[in-house]
Each structure stands twice: as structure tokens, then as C-alpha cells.
Scaffold this active site. Structure first.
Site, PDB file in Angstrom:
ATOM      1  N   ASP A 146     -19.196  15.007  30.187  1.00  0.00           N
ATOM      2  CA  ASP A 146     -18.944  16.443  30.195  1.00  0.00           C
ATOM      3  C   ASP A 146     -18.447  16.791  31.591  1.00  0.00           C
ATOM      4  OD1 ASP A 146     -18.857  19.160  30.145  1.00  0.00           O
ATOM      5  OD2 ASP A 146     -20.940  19.468  29.525  1.00  0.00           O
ATOM      6  N   ASP A 148     -14.851  11.578  26.881  1.00  0.00           N
ATOM      7  CA  ASP A 148     -14.870  12.844  26.148  1.00  0.00           C
ATOM      8  C   ASP A 148     -16.333  13.248  25.967  1.00  0.00           C
ATOM      9  OD1 ASP A 148     -14.065  15.076  24.440  1.00  0.00           O
ATOM     10  OD2 ASP A 148     -12.218  13.930  24.106  1.00  0.00           O
ATOM     11  N   TYR A 177      -6.606  31.671  26.981  1.00  0.00           N
ATOM     12  CA  TYR A 177      -6.040  30.369  27.314  1.00  0.00           C
ATOM     13  C   TYR A 177      -4.951  30.506  28.379  1.00  0.00           C
ATOM     14  CZ  TYR A 177      -3.648  25.865  26.502  1.00  0.00           C
ATOM     15  OH  TYR A 177      -3.056  24.638  26.638  1.00  0.00           O
ATOM     16  N   LYS A 216      -4.814  29.138  32.305  1.00  0.00           N
ATOM     17  CA  LYS A 216      -3.745  28.248  32.767  1.00  0.00           C
ATOM     18  C   LYS A 216      -2.997  28.864  33.964  1.00  0.00           C
ATOM     19  CE  LYS A 216      -4.334  24.717  30.105  1.00  0.00           C
ATOM     20  NZ  LYS A 216      -4.851  23.470  30.690  1.00  0.00           N
ATOM     21  N   GLN A 252      -5.680  15.779  21.142  1.00  0.00           N
ATOM     22  CA  GLN A 252      -4.350  15.516  20.586  1.00  0.00           C
ATOM     23  C   GLN A 252      -3.456  14.772  21.580  1.00  0.00           C
ATOM     24  OE1 GLN A 252      -1.659  18.809  20.074  1.00  0.00           O
ATOM     25  NE2 GLN A 252      -0.630  17.887  18.321  1.00  0.00           N
TER      26      GLN A 252
END
Length: 313
Positions: A53, A35, A143, A147, A13
Site C-alpha cells: 500500500d 499492488d 481525478y 492530476k 490496466q
């Protein structure tokens, strides 16, 4: 020295729109998109593209050397909602890619690194309103844990090895160009798609769930701005708070109804409600505004007009 840039996760995104912007600034041949698959054919066909990767340290090193890369934007990650379904995959992906990039920078093969953090680093015990740069951070999602740990490692690599790594804590990002990628704030993108297609939306959060959000153009602007700032201006080497606006699903409905009067919504909160409840409702980003002159442009009504106009096309 001219920037030779590698974007990891360029089909995602934020990665896809960042790729277009950086190619616009630096030129198509200076920005290598990568990607794990051909997930966005526009990106694949618009310049140099590599299947990569970033969990494979050797493949990453080969790519860096092949193109003489000096700047890396590490945009690959498993997001919040998807990460809860695949906890160990999220941990492995989000952490191994970061270490692989930081180690190349430590060894002098990369000069500058951008790594995105998130409001997910905060948790249920964090003060929710005007969440400060330095505050309680006890994330309750995989997640968020990746982070928070990543922020500590970025700061460590800067302090210990002088790695020029820069980071911002993204809020929810809204864009019409790419589909949602498995995040809890994705309702704020999906709602516009459904408004155009069905004039109705089934929302997975409750109507008064207030979260910090940002239009994609502002997010890209901030990303470019922090990377172009002089190194001495970057005082925080974990990650900067970043904010634009905060709103609820109810606020979004009111904004959409200014354009689509018959738009309707149902609220059926699911497991993502608990994730959203653990995050701040508004963010204090005064450090970013002071250190590298960050300033957002888009209001909710401005975002709604942009989203509905472009999706209708």
C-alpha cells in the site's frame, strides 16, 4: 547502474502491461511488481510480487530498501468515474502515494520516477481542438484536480530538489488484455467486449463525443521511451501532452461494422457524459514528438482489428 524497478499498481490496466514490457527489457528479477491485492494472478505468478500500500510511507520505504530500487513507476490511482463517487478517497490515494514516492526521491533513495498524468487535467474552459501543452487548465473532476496538482508538485520537486520525475498526460487507453478500470474513456474498451459477446452495446456517452484515444501498445511504448530518454531531453517536468488518434462512439461503430455487420448500439448518456464534455477532443503533443521522438503507430481500424481478433480468442 542497472535499473532495479518497482511498479506500484502493477495489477491495473496500464500497470500490468507495463510490468510485462519492463520485465522483457530488464529481466524478471530486476522488475518488482506491487499492488494492494492479488488482483492479477498472471502478474503475481510471473515474477517477484509484493503486497504494498503506497499510502503507507513506511511500507514503501521498506520495500525500496529490501530490493535496492532505483526507479519507481507509480501507476496506482483512482480514475475519473470512480473518483466522482468517492472524492476524498480519490484525493487521499492519488496525492499521498505521489508525496511518498517524491519524498523518497528527494532523500536520494530513488533515482528516477515515472508518474502518469491525464487529459483530465483539462476542463470545460480549455480549448477543445488541438489542445496545447500550455493552456487553460481548470479541471472539473476530482481525478483531474489530483492530476493537475500532482503535475505542479512533480515540477516543484524537480526544480527545488533535482528529482528526476517524468510524466505524460495519457489519453483514453484501449487494451484487450485487461478489463476497464473505472474511467470515462472505458467505453472504448467495453464496446469491443460487448460486440463479441452480444453484438450490441449500450453506450454511456453520446454518439458524437470525440475524445483523444490510444492503443495500449502505443501507451507502453511512450512510457518506456520517456524513461529511457537522456535527462537533458526532458524539457517539461510537469507532464507532457501525449496523443495518437481522436474519434467518437459513432466512428467506433463504423469501424466495428467492417467486421461485424449486424452490430448495433444504443446511446444512453449518464453522469460520465459531463466528464467527457469537459475534456479535449484532440491534443497537440508536438513537444513530446520533438523532445524525445514520440510517434504513435495504431489507427482506429488497426485497433479494432487487434481488439476483435484477440477478444474472439
Amino acid at each position: 547502474m542497472k535499473s532495479k524497478i518497482l511498479i506500484i499498481g502493477a495489477c491495473g490496466q496500464i500497470g500490468s502491461e507495463l510490468t510485462y514490457k519492463l520485465r522483457e527489457i530488464h529481466g524478471d528479477n530486476q522488475v518488482i511488481a506491487s499492488d494492494i491485492s492479488y488482483g492479477n494472478l498472471d502478474i503475481v505468478n510471473s515474477g517477484i510480487f509484493e503486497i504494498l500500500d503506497a499510502q503507507d510511507a513506511t511500507s514503501l520505504k521498506v520495500c525500496i530498501e529490501k530490493y535496492e530500487i532505483n526507479t519507481v513507476y507509480l501507476m496506482a490511482a483512482m480514475l475519473s468515474a470512480t473518483g466522482e463517487k468517492f472524492p476524498m478517497k480519490a484525493w487521499d490515494l492519488n496525492m499521498s502515494t505521489l508525496f511518498n514516492v517524491l519524498d523518497l526521491a528527494k532523500n536520494g533513495q530513488i533515482k528516477k520516477v515515472f508518474w502518469p498524468s491525464s487529459i483530465a487535467v483539462f476542463g470545460p474552459t480549455t480549448p477543445k481542438d488541438g489542445t496545447a501543452q500550455y493552456t487553460i487548465m481548470e479541471p472539473s473532476t476530482v481525478y483531474g484536480i489530483t492530476k493537475q496538482v500532482g503535475e505542479r508538485w512533480c515540477e516543484y520537486y524537480f526544480n527545488k530538489y533535482g528529482v528526476d520525475v517524468r510524466s505524460i498526460r495519457y489519453p483514453g487507453i484501449i487494451s484487450w488484455k485487461t478489463l476497464p478500470g473505472g474511467g470515462t474513456t472505458d467505453y472504448a474498451v467495453d464496446i469491443y467486449h460487448k460486440a463479441i459477446a452480444d453484438n450490441h452495446y449500450n453506450c454511456f456517452l453520446s454518439e458524437n463525443t470525440e475524445l483523444p484515444m490510444m492503443y495500449m501498445e502505443d501507451a507502453i511504448k511512450a512510457t518506456v521511451q520517456i524513461m529511457e530518454a537522456p535527462a537533458n531531453n526532458i524539457k517539461i517536468r510537469s507532464s507532457y501532452n501525449l496523443a495518437a488518434i481522436s474519434f467518437t462512439p459513432k466512428d467506433m461503430v463504423a469501424s466495428i461494422k467492417k467486421h461485424l455487420k449486424n452490430f448495433t448500439i444504443e446511446y444512453n448518456p449518464d453522469f460520465r457524459q459531463e466528464i467527457a464534455d469537459s475534456w479535449p477532443s484532440s491534443i497537440d503533443d508536438s513537444h513530446a514528438r520533438q523532445d524525445w521522438n514520440w510517434k504513435h503507430e495504431f489507427s482506429l481500424d488497426h485497433i479494432t482489428k487487434e481488439m476483435l481478433t484477440n477478444l474472439a480468442k
